[in-house]
Scaffold this motif. Structure first.
Motif, PDB file in Angstrom:
ATOM      1  N   LEU A  48     -18.001  29.293 -23.746  1.00  0.00           N
ATOM      2  CA  LEU A  48     -18.531  28.750 -22.501  1.00  0.00           C
ATOM      3  C   LEU A  48     -17.993  27.350 -22.224  1.00  0.00           C
ATOM      4  N   LEU A  49     -17.836  26.540 -23.268  1.00  0.00           N
ATOM      5  CA  LEU A  49     -17.329  25.179 -23.079  1.00  0.00           C
ATOM      6  C   LEU A  49     -15.852  25.166 -22.719  1.00  0.00           C
ATOM      7  N   ARG A  50     -15.141  26.225 -23.069  1.00  0.00           N
ATOM      8  CA  ARG A  50     -13.702  26.277 -22.795  1.00  0.00           C
ATOM      9  C   ARG A  50     -13.419  26.616 -21.332  1.00  0.00           C
ATOM     10  N   VAL A  51     -14.369  27.298 -20.681  1.00  0.00           N
ATOM     11  CA  VAL A  51     -14.174  27.713 -19.293  1.00  0.00           C
ATOM     12  C   VAL A  51     -14.754  26.646 -18.368  1.00  0.00           C
ATOM     13  N   SER A  52     -13.891  26.020 -17.601  1.00  0.00           N
ATOM     14  CA  SER A  52     -14.357  25.007 -16.653  1.00  0.00           C
ATOM     15  C   SER A  52     -14.812  25.687 -15.359  1.00  0.00           C
ATOM     16  N   PRO A  53     -15.784  25.116 -14.663  1.00  0.00           N
ATOM     17  CA  PRO A  53     -16.239  25.715 -13.397  1.00  0.00           C
ATOM     18  C   PRO A  53     -15.115  25.870 -12.375  1.00  0.00           C
ATOM     19  N   THR A  54     -14.178  24.938 -12.357  1.00  0.00           N
ATOM     20  CA  THR A  54     -13.066  25.028 -11.402  1.00  0.00           C
ATOM     21  C   THR A  54     -12.189  26.230 -11.702  1.00  0.00           C
ATOM     22  N   ASP A  55     -11.813  26.392 -12.979  1.00  0.00           N
ATOM     23  CA  ASP A  55     -10.999  27.552 -13.352  1.00  0.00           C
ATOM     24  C   ASP A  55     -11.763  28.857 -13.135  1.00  0.00           C
ATOM     25  N   LEU A  56     -13.060  28.836 -13.398  1.00  0.00           N
ATOM     26  CA  LEU A  56     -13.860  30.037 -13.214  1.00  0.00           C
ATOM     27  C   LEU A  56     -13.863  30.477 -11.758  1.00  0.00           C
ATOM     28  N   LEU A  57     -14.052  29.540 -10.852  1.00  0.00           N
ATOM     29  CA  LEU A  57     -14.087  29.878  -9.429  1.00  0.00           C
ATOM     30  C   LEU A  57     -12.717  30.327  -8.931  1.00  0.00           C
ATOM     31  N   SER A  58     -11.662  29.605  -9.323  1.00  0.00           N
ATOM     32  CA  SER A  58     -10.323  29.963  -8.856  1.00  0.00           C
ATOM     33  C   SER A  58      -9.882  31.310  -9.397  1.00  0.00           C
ATOM     34  N   ASN A  59     -10.206  31.613 -10.653  1.00  0.00           N
ATOM     35  CA  ASN A  59      -9.816  32.896 -11.221  1.00  0.00           C
ATOM     36  C   ASN A  59     -10.630  34.052 -10.650  1.00  0.00           C
ATOM     37  N   LEU A  60     -11.881  33.771 -10.277  1.00  0.00           N
ATOM     38  CA  LEU A  60     -12.685  34.820  -9.662  1.00  0.00           C
ATOM     39  C   LEU A  60     -12.089  35.281  -8.343  1.00  0.00           C
ATOM     40  N   LEU A  61     -11.409  34.385  -7.667  1.00  0.00           N
ATOM     41  CA  LEU A  61     -10.794  34.722  -6.380  1.00  0.00           C
ATOM     42  C   LEU A  61      -9.434  35.372  -6.536  1.00  0.00           C
ATOM     43  N   SER A  62      -8.908  35.432  -7.735  1.00  0.00           N
ATOM     44  CA  SER A  62      -7.602  36.049  -7.934  1.00  0.00           C
ATOM     45  C   SER A  62      -7.708  37.562  -7.838  1.00  0.00           C
ATOM     46  N   ARG A  63      -6.612  38.189  -7.482  1.00  0.00           N
ATOM     47  CA  ARG A  63      -6.605  39.642  -7.288  1.00  0.00           C
ATOM     48  C   ARG A  63      -6.829  40.375  -8.603  1.00  0.00           C
ATOM     49  N   GLU A  64      -6.220  39.893  -9.658  1.00  0.00           N
ATOM     50  CA  GLU A  64      -6.321  40.564 -10.951  1.00  0.00           C
ATOM     51  C   GLU A  64      -7.761  40.613 -11.446  1.00  0.00           C
ATOM     52  N   VAL A  65      -8.447  39.489 -11.338  1.00  0.00           N
ATOM     53  CA  VAL A  65      -9.829  39.425 -11.814  1.00  0.00           C
ATOM     54  C   VAL A  65     -10.750  40.244 -10.919  1.00  0.00           C
ATOM     55  N   SER A  66     -10.597  40.121  -9.608  1.00  0.00           N
ATOM     56  CA  SER A  66     -11.474  40.840  -8.688  1.00  0.00           C
ATOM     57  C   SER A  66     -11.312  42.350  -8.826  1.00  0.00           C
ATOM     58  N   GLN A  67     -10.084  42.830  -9.011  1.00  0.00           N
ATOM     59  CA  GLN A  67      -9.867  44.258  -9.190  1.00  0.00           C
ATOM     60  C   GLN A  67     -10.539  44.768 -10.460  1.00  0.00           C
ATOM     61  N   ALA A  68     -10.326  44.061 -11.556  1.00  0.00           N
ATOM     62  CA  ALA A  68     -10.933  44.479 -12.820  1.00  0.00           C
ATOM     63  C   ALA A  68     -12.454  44.404 -12.760  1.00  0.00           C
ATOM     64  N   LEU A  69     -12.980  43.373 -12.100  1.00  0.00           N
ATOM     65  CA  LEU A  69     -14.424  43.193 -12.005  1.00  0.00           C
ATOM     66  C   LEU A  69     -15.071  44.320 -11.213  1.00  0.00           C
ATOM     67  N   TRP A  70     -14.543  44.593 -10.024  1.00  0.00           N
ATOM     68  CA  TRP A  70     -15.155  45.620  -9.189  1.00  0.00           C
ATOM     69  C   TRP A  70     -14.951  47.012  -9.754  1.00  0.00           C
ATOM     70  N   LEU A  71     -13.822  47.269 -10.388  1.00  0.00           N
ATOM     71  CA  LEU A  71     -13.612  48.579 -11.013  1.00  0.00           C
ATOM     72  C   LEU A  71     -14.601  48.783 -12.156  1.00  0.00           C
TER      73      LEU A  71
END
Length: 282
Positions: A48-71
Motif C-alpha cells: 500500500l505504501l508503494r502505490v501513490s494516489p497519483t499513480d493509482l488514479l492515472s493507472n486506473l484510467l489506462s486501457r490495460e487496467v480498465s480492461q482487466a478490471l472490468w473483465l
C-alpha cells in the motif's frame, strides 16, 4: 487507650494497583503473537505504501487496467450467478440427504479447494479443449471454449464453487426443521416451504458463500492462464495482468494488486460481519 493511626488512602496509592488489575489479560499472548502478525501485516503495508494516489488514479484510467478490471468483475459476477443456480441444489442435497457414496461426492466437491490451480487448468483443458473429451464434439459443431471468455468463467466456476457449496450446506443444516414441518402441516407445498421458509433462514450463509465465491473467482490465476490464456481485452483478468505487469509495467501491477487487496479486505470484512450477526441471532 491509644489509637493506632490508619494509613491514609490516596489516589496515587490506588491508581497503580487498579491500572495493573485492569490491564488486558490477553497481553502476553498478544506480545508472543507479534512476530506472526508482523509477518502477515508488513507485506500488505509495504504494498500500500508503494502505490501513490497519483499513480493509482492515472493507472486506473489506462486501457490495460480498465480492461482487466472490468473483465474480472464481469466474469466473477457471471460465475457467481452460475454457482448460485447450480450449486444451491447440490448443497441442499448434501445437507439434507444421506445416501451411499455421499462422502465420496462431498470429497469431490471439496477437491478443487486444495487442488493445485495448474492441475485444475490442465483438467479443464483436457475436458473442453479442442481435442478434449467434450471439446472435440463441440468443435465439430463450431463451438470453441478454450482460450475464450467462456473459459475464464468455467475456470472460475471450477475453483470457486466449493466455497459457496460448503457455506450453503452449513446454512441448510442449521435451519430449524420444525419450522419447515409446521409450514408443511399447514398445507404448504415442498417448493413453497423451500422458498418461503428454508431459503430466508439460510440466506446469511448463502450470501456469505456467494461473496466468498465471487472473491475467489476474482483472484483466480492458475487455472485461467492455462485454460483461457492471457490475451489482453479478451481473457486477461486482473491476476493475469498483474503477472504480466510485474515483468513489463510494475506500476500497473502495483495498481491492480492494490485494487485486489482492497476488494479482498472488503469481502472478508463483509462476510465476517454477516457471520457475526448470524451467530448473534441464534
Amino acid at each position: 487507650m491509644a489509637q493506632t493511626a490508619l494509613p491514609r488512602v490516596t489516589t496515587s496509592n490506588v491508581a497503580p494497583r487498579l491500572g495493573f488489575r485492569r490491564l488486558w489479560p490477553g497481553w502476553p499472548l498478544f506480545v508472543v503473537s507479534l512476530p506472526m502478525l508482523g509477518f502477515l501485516v508488513i507485506p500488505i503495508l509495504a504494498l500500500l505504501l508503494r502505490v501513490s494516489p497519483t499513480d493509482l488514479l492515472s493507472n486506473l484510467l489506462s486501457r490495460e487496467v480498465s480492461q482487466a478490471l472490468w473483465l474480472s468483475i464481469l466474469t466473477a459476477f457471471v460465475t457467481t450467478i452460475i454457482i448460485l443456480g447450480a450449486g444451491t441444489p447440490l448443497a441442499f442435497l448434501l445437507a439434507r440427504y444421506s445416501f451411499r457414496g455421499r462422502t465420496v461426492l462431498e470429497t469431490l466437491v471439496d477437491l478443487p479447494m486444495i487442488l493445485p490451480p495448474a492441475v485444475a487448468g490442465i483438467a479443464l483443458l483436457l475436458t473442453f479443449g479442442r481435442r478434449g473429451m467434450l471439446g472435440q464434439p463441440m468443435s465439430d459443431f463450431g463451438i470453441e471454449v478454450a482460450f475464450t471468455p467462456v473459459a475464464v468463467v468455467l475456470a472460475q466456476v471450477f475453483v470457486a464453487a466449493p466455497y459457496y457449496i460448503k457455506s450453503a450446506m452449513s446454512g441448510f443444516v442449521e435451519v430449524d426443521r420444525d419450522l419447515e414441518h409446521a409450514a408443511a402441516t399447514d398445507g404448504a407445498a415442498s417448493r413453497h416451504v423451500f422458498r418461503y421458509v428454508t431459503l430466508p433462514l439460510a440466506a446469511p450463509a448463502l450470501f456469505g458463500g456467494a461473496v466468498m465465491a465471487w472473491a475467489r473467482a476474482l483472484g483466480e490465476f492458475g487455472a485461467t492462464i492455462i485454460f483461457a490464456g492471457n490475451m489482453p481485452g479478451r481473457t486477461q483478468t486482473m491476476p493475469l495482468a498483474i503477472y504480466m505487469g510485474f515483468e513489463m509495467h510494475l506500476n500497473v501491477a502495483l495498481t491492480l494488486a492494490a485494487i485486489l487487496l482492497a476488494l479482498s479486505f472488503a469481502v472478508l470484512f463483509t462476510v465476517k460481519r454477516i457471520l457475526k450477526q448470524r451467530v448473534g441471532l441464534l
